[in-house]
Enzyme design. Structure first.
Site, PDB file in Angstrom:
ATOM      1  N   HIS A  51      -9.571  -1.264   3.735  1.00  0.00           N
ATOM      2  CA  HIS A  51      -8.308  -2.004   3.622  1.00  0.00           C
ATOM      3  C   HIS A  51      -8.229  -3.094   4.685  1.00  0.00           C
ATOM      4  O   HIS A  51      -7.736  -4.191   4.440  1.00  0.00           O
ATOM      5  CB  HIS A  51      -7.106  -1.071   3.796  1.00  0.00           C
ATOM      6  CG  HIS A  51      -7.097   0.069   2.828  1.00  0.00           C
ATOM      7  ND1 HIS A  51      -7.315   1.365   3.213  1.00  0.00           N
ATOM      8  CD2 HIS A  51      -6.927   0.103   1.493  1.00  0.00           C
ATOM      9  CE1 HIS A  51      -7.258   2.151   2.162  1.00  0.00           C
ATOM     10  NE2 HIS A  51      -7.035   1.409   1.096  1.00  0.00           N
TER      11      HIS A  51
ATOM     12  N   HIS B 133      -7.580   2.398   5.870  1.00  0.00           N
ATOM     13  CA  HIS B 133      -8.930   2.693   6.337  1.00  0.00           C
ATOM     14  C   HIS B 133      -9.663   1.363   6.529  1.00  0.00           C
ATOM     15  O   HIS B 133      -9.090   0.299   6.321  1.00  0.00           O
ATOM     16  CB  HIS B 133      -9.644   3.603   5.334  1.00  0.00           C
ATOM     17  CG  HIS B 133      -8.928   4.897   5.106  1.00  0.00           C
ATOM     18  ND1 HIS B 133      -8.679   5.795   6.126  1.00  0.00           N
ATOM     19  CD2 HIS B 133      -8.361   5.438   3.994  1.00  0.00           C
ATOM     20  CE1 HIS B 133      -8.013   6.836   5.645  1.00  0.00           C
ATOM     21  NE2 HIS B 133      -7.800   6.639   4.351  1.00  0.00           N
TER      22      HIS B 133
ATOM     23  N   THR C 148       0.824  -1.208   0.000  1.00  0.00           N
ATOM     24  CA  THR C 148       0.000   0.000   0.000  1.00  0.00           C
ATOM     25  C   THR C 148       0.857   1.256   0.000  1.00  0.00           C
ATOM     26  O   THR C 148       1.998   1.236   0.454  1.00  0.00           O
ATOM     27  CB  THR C 148      -0.977   0.015   1.199  1.00  0.00           C
ATOM     28  OG1 THR C 148      -1.802   1.168   1.112  1.00  0.00           O
ATOM     29  CG2 THR C 148      -0.263   0.018   2.527  1.00  0.00           C
ATOM     30  N   ARG C 149       0.259   2.351  -0.537  1.00  0.00           N
ATOM     31  CA  ARG C 149       0.904   3.675  -0.476  1.00  0.00           C
ATOM     32  C   ARG C 149      -0.062   4.654   0.172  1.00  0.00           C
ATOM     33  O   ARG C 149       0.106   5.856   0.083  1.00  0.00           O
ATOM     34  CB  ARG C 149       1.314   4.152  -1.879  1.00  0.00           C
ATOM     35  CG  ARG C 149       0.300   3.911  -2.963  1.00  0.00           C
ATOM     36  CD  ARG C 149       0.697   4.572  -4.250  1.00  0.00           C
ATOM     37  NE  ARG C 149       0.060   5.866  -4.337  1.00  0.00           N
ATOM     38  CZ  ARG C 149      -1.088   6.101  -4.984  1.00  0.00           C
ATOM     39  NH1 ARG C 149      -1.716   5.137  -5.608  1.00  0.00           N
ATOM     40  NH2 ARG C 149      -1.583   7.309  -5.012  1.00  0.00           N
TER      41      ARG C 149
ATOM     42  N   ARG D 217      -7.963  -3.381  -6.793  1.00  0.00           N
ATOM     43  CA  ARG D 217      -8.381  -2.591  -7.941  1.00  0.00           C
ATOM     44  C   ARG D 217      -7.313  -1.545  -8.255  1.00  0.00           C
ATOM     45  O   ARG D 217      -6.787  -0.918  -7.339  1.00  0.00           O
ATOM     46  CB  ARG D 217      -9.700  -1.901  -7.596  1.00  0.00           C
ATOM     47  CG  ARG D 217     -10.277  -1.125  -8.738  1.00  0.00           C
ATOM     48  CD  ARG D 217     -11.517  -0.360  -8.319  1.00  0.00           C
ATOM     49  NE  ARG D 217     -12.057   0.342  -9.472  1.00  0.00           N
ATOM     50  CZ  ARG D 217     -11.588   1.500  -9.901  1.00  0.00           C
ATOM     51  NH1 ARG D 217     -10.595   2.106  -9.273  1.00  0.00           N
ATOM     52  NH2 ARG D 217     -12.124   2.073 -10.963  1.00  0.00           N
TER      53      ARG D 217
END
Ligand code: PPS
Length: 567
Positions: free
Chosen positions: A201, A198, A193-194, A287
């Site tokens: 996730h 939340h 992740t970058r 996505r």
């Protein structure tokens, strides 16, 4: 997929050899690495980029660009190249060793240069990123930041780059492998992740771990991500704040010093290889993995699920299993997150996009509990206060004697009367006295002068202050550069003080126009030197028949309408 227990090969030499090399390297030509190159070098040296043994040579580069494979047939989708300036390249010939240093001059590695060539950047952009479009951050980097020449060759690692932040959370591939061994974990799924984590996730990672019957590695990128992303300091504080929401016996957080390229499908494949090297058995692809956003025609660069298709094709080759997910959305009636293709019929779906989240933060609006965790929202609000508490820059531009300084002074006093943020005036004359006293008025010197002003204003803006600048700033490209520097941290309001050259000459307060006409001052803006009229400034103010107070008030109203000051 089973965990491989053998360590991944690193490029470091022993401690004693490193000490020797450091001394010997004193005689070598030195290249000062860019931030991106430091990230790449770290992963080359610690095995994160295995099987690479150094920066790509020309044959491997051509092959990677065209086929996503090295010349020996190994899958490798992303060019990892050492770009240098033409001047530097002229000092180096194949066969020569060079020293690779960080930005403080500390030696990290040496490289035996085997190849030196001028790449076809247009071809690289089209093949690797899908289009030669500078709306793509990596294509922009390729054309505007990367050097013209590439050097390739094997690297000898001396020491890893120094990190002063979150040291305990950084692991090399072999450190992670050792950790997994120690914990007895044989199935581990990585979440790349970058973004801050939340609730969507969290649900996605829980589901992925359950589906793969695996432990979970939260593996965020802290090297370089997409320009405009939440900085990694804030993000890591956010990750730490929600870590106790996860079962500690099956979850680990580790930071990856990767420089992302936002290359969509190719990048997803690259991420999977990097995770394999870090000892992972499974990898989540959601996505729009590593998506760069919209192209210059306003369309997505990649299909949002193209990354999943490409990784699926190659997962056996890499030796890692992909766990794919559709976008997660919140279903109000169920008070729960679902993948968008599993949403029960006739239910209400809620979602907040990244853009909408930024808007709510900027305007100090509510961020609902179903969307994120209170601890994460608190951290984000600390670094992204509402606009009315952020720094910004008002940049006046116009001819000498147009009234810039007078309006800027009036604006400063009005803003100081309101209070709340420190205000700094960077007036043309004052800057030339204190910052640029050695400079004249050639194009080169004017550019240096304006970039200095831009740099100081960007620091003020970054630190929450208000900078008011009032130079002539005659060149549009330099003004655009300054805008870019400042917009990284806050709003930039360009105000064209549109007093005509005739009126300025008529006023001639300092008597300079007379001297310019007599040829006693050379390169005088509007008389013997050009002025690019701003095409789309945030504001244009007329000063003929309008008093100063009114002009300054117009700026105040503009700032209010932009939400930068409260009425
Ligand atoms: S620039 O082009 O933005 O770097 O110029 P700037 O630093 O704003 O110029 C500040 C003042 O310098 C005086 N001056 C000249 N201006 C233009 N051209 C020439 N050749 C020149 N020589 C001296 C001029 O009074 C500028 O004043 P103001 O009125 O503040 O713009």
């Amino acid at each position: 997929m089973q965990l491989s227990l053998a360590p991944v090969p690193e490029l470091y030499v022993s401690y004693d050899s490193a000490q020797k090399l450091k001394v010997e390297a004193g005689n070598l030509v030195s290249h000062d690495l860019s931030l991106r190159q430091i990230c790449d070098l770290e992963l080359l040296m610690n095995g994160g980029f295995a099987p690479l043994k150094g920066f790509l040579g020309q044959a491997d580069y051509d092959s990677v660009v065209a086929t996503m494979r090295l010349t020996d047939g190994s899958l490798w989708p992303m060019p990892v190249t050492l770009d240098v300036s033409e001047d530097f390249a002229a000092k180096v010939e194949p066969g020569q060793d060079i020293a690779l240093r960080d930005q403080e001059g500390v030696i990290l590695a040496t490289m035996t240069v085997t190849d030196k060539w001028v790449p076809n950047k247009t071809l690289e952009a089209e093949q690797v990123f899908g289009a030669d479009d500078i709306a793509h951050p990596a294509v922009n980097y390729l054309h505007h930041r990367a050097g013209k020449v590439y050097l390739g060759g094997p690297v000898t690692g001396i020491q890893q780059p120094v990190h002063y932040d979150f040291r305990a959370r950084r692991d090399t591939p072999n450190e992670l492998r050792a950790f997994f061994r120690k914990m007895g974990w044989t199935r581990i799924v990585a979440f790349q992740t970058r973004n801050p984590l939340h609730r969507a996730h969290q649900e996605l990672t829980f589901r992925a771990a359950r589906e793969a019957q695996a432990n979970l590695l939260i593996h965020p990128v802290v090297g370089m991500t997409k320009p405009g992303d939440v900085d990694h300091f804030t993000r890591v504080r956010c990750y730490e704040a929600v870590l106790d929401q996860y079962p500690s016996s099956t979850t680990h957080l580790s930071l990856l010093n990767l420089a992302m390229r936002m290359g969509g499908p190719r990048e997803a494949l690259w991420h999977a290889i990097i995770r394999k090297n870090h000892g992972l058995t499974h990898f989540i692809v959601g996505r729009d993995h590593a998506g760069p956003g919209k192209n210059s025609a306003g369309k997505d660069f990649y299909d949002p699920y193209a990354a999943q298709v490409l990784v699926r094709q190659h997962e056996a080759d890499i030796g890692i299993e992909m766990v794919d997910f559709k976008q997660m959305v919140y279903v109000r009636e169920k008070a729960q997150y679902y993948p968008v293709d599993e949403v029960p019929e006739e239910s209400t779906v809620l979602d907040i996009s990244g853009t909408e989240l930024r808007r709510r933060l900027r305007e100090g609006l509510e961020i609902p509990d179903w969307f994120s965790f209170p601890e994460v929202v608190k951290e984000l609000r600390r670094t992204s206060p509402p606009r009315a508490r952020q720094g910004f820059t008002v940049f006046f531009t116009g001819f000498s004697g147009s009234g810039k300084s007078t309006i800027a002074n009036a604006l400063m006093v009005k803003l100081m009367e309101m209070g709340g943020r420190p205000v700094t005036l960077l007036d043309g004359d004052v800057v030339r006295k204190h910052l640029s006293s050695e400079l004249g008025f050639s194009k080169e010197h004017r550019d240096i002068n304006i970039k200095r002003i831009g740099y100081v204003a960007s620091e003020i803006t970054k630190n929450g202050g208000i900078a008011i600048c009032a130079p002539i700033a005659p060149y549009a490209t330099t003004r655009a550069e300054v805008r870019e520097m400042i917009e990284a941290y806050g709003a930039f309001i360009e105000v064209h003080v549109a007093t005509s050259i005739d009126e300025c000459e008529r006023r001639d307060r300092k008597g300079l126009y007379k001297l310019a006409r007599e040829g006693k001052i050379k390169e005088f803006t509007g008389i013997s030197d050009p002025y690019d009229v701003p095409e789309t400034p945030e504001m244009r103010v007329e000063t003929e028949n309008v008093d100063v107070d009114n002009c300054a008030q117009q700026v105040i109203l503009k700032l209010e309408s932009m939400g930068l000051i409260k009425a």
